[in-house]
Enzyme design. Structure first.
Site: not given
Length: 248
Positions: A67, A128
Site C-alpha cells: 500500500d 502497513e
C-alpha cells in the site's frame, strides 16, 4: 522479470491502504510466473510466496508492503507514471516500498533457481502505512520464520532493531453549552490544548540503540462532530507512541 520492470508495474497499479487488491493480483501473478513453490493470499489480503525445498518453516522471510498513501501536493512527474530520469525511478511508492518489494520477489526467485538449501518466503502485506504490523503479525503466525528482513528504505544502512508501537486514545470531557454563552459550559477543546502543551514538555525515555520513545498526536475529533455553534461534550485525541525495550 527484473526488479525495475516489476517496480514500474507496481507503481502504475493503484493501491491505497485498504484497496490493495489490484497490486495483490500483480504480485500473485508474478510470483507464479517466477516459479515460487507456493503462492497464496491470507485472510487479510496479504500475498505470500514460498520458494525452495519443502523442509519446514522458512529460514528467512522478506517482507514488503503493497500500500501507499495518496499522492498529495505538487508533483513534477506523474506520481503513477514510473518515469526513469538520470538513473532514478520516480513514482508514488517507488522507495517506500514497491522497489524493495520487487527486489525481494525477484531476488528470492533468482536464488531459488540457483538452488536453495532451505525455504525462503516473501510476503507482500497490506495496510502497513496505516496500521503498522497488524498484517505482518498474521504472516508471522502462519509461517513462523526463523528470521525476518523488512524491506523498508533505510539509506542503505542495515537496521537491527525497531521501536514498538502503541496507539493511545485520550478523551477529554467538557460541559456542552451554546457558543453564544460559553461561560455556561466547559470547553474540552481548551482542556485538550492544555493537555497537549503539558505532553509537549514531557521528556520521553530513550534507548542507546533505538533513540527516543516518541509521542506524537495524529488526530483530534470533537464529540459531536462537527460541533457547530455548540461547545462539544468531549474531544478525543489519538497519539502514536513509539515504545522502547522494557516498556509495558
Amino acid at each position: 522479470m527484473d526488479p525495475i520492470a516489476l517496480t514500474t508495474q507496481l507503481i502504475r497499479t493503484p493501491g491505497l491502504s485498504g484497496h490493495e487488491g489490484r497490486v495483490a493480483q500483480v504480485v500473485e501473478d508474478v510470483m507464479n510466473e517466477l516459479g515460487y513453490r507456493q503462492v497464496f493470499a491470507d485472510r487479510m489480503g496479504s500475498v505470500i510466496g514460498i520458494a525452495g525445498p519443502d523442509v519446514g518453516p522458512p529460514r528467512v522471510l522478506f517482507d514488503g508492503h503493497m500500500d501507499v498513501m495518496p499522492a498529495v501536493g505538487p508533483w513534477s512527474v506523474d506520481p503513477h507514471g514510473a518515469e526513469v530520469m538520470d538513473g532514478q525511478l520516480y513514482g508514488r511508492g517507488s522507495t517506500d516500498m514497491k522497489g524493495g518489494l520487487a527486489a525481494a520477489i525477484c531476488g528470492v526467485a533468482r536464488a531459488a533457481h540457483s538452488g536453495l538449501s532451505a525455504p525462503v518466503a516473501v510476503s507482500a502485506t497490506v495496510l502497513e502505512e496505516t496500521i503498522e504490523g497488524l498484517a505482518l503479525s498474521e504472516v508471522l503466525d502462519a509461517l513462523d520464520p526463523q528470521r525476518v528482513i523488512i524491506c523498508e528504505p533505510s539509506e542503505l544502512a542495515i537496521q537491527t532493531g525497531q521501536r514498538g508501537r502503541m496507539e493511545i486514545l485520550l478523551r477529554v470531557e467538557g460541559v456542552p453549552a451554546h457558543a453564544a454563552y460559553p461561560e455556561r459550559g466547559v470547553n474540552p477543546i481548551e482542556l485538550a490544548a492544555w493537555a497537549m502543551g503539558a505532553l509537549e514538555r514531557w521528556q520521553p525515555p530513550s534507548d542507546s540503540l533505538l533513540g527516543e520513545g516518541i509521542l506524537v498526536a495524529t488526530d483530534i475529533v470533537s464529540d459531536p462532530y462537527p460541533s457547530i455553534s455548540v461547545i462539544p461534550e468531549g474531544v478525543e485525541i489519538r497519539f502514536d507512541r513509539r515504545t522502547l525495550v522494557g516498556e509495558e
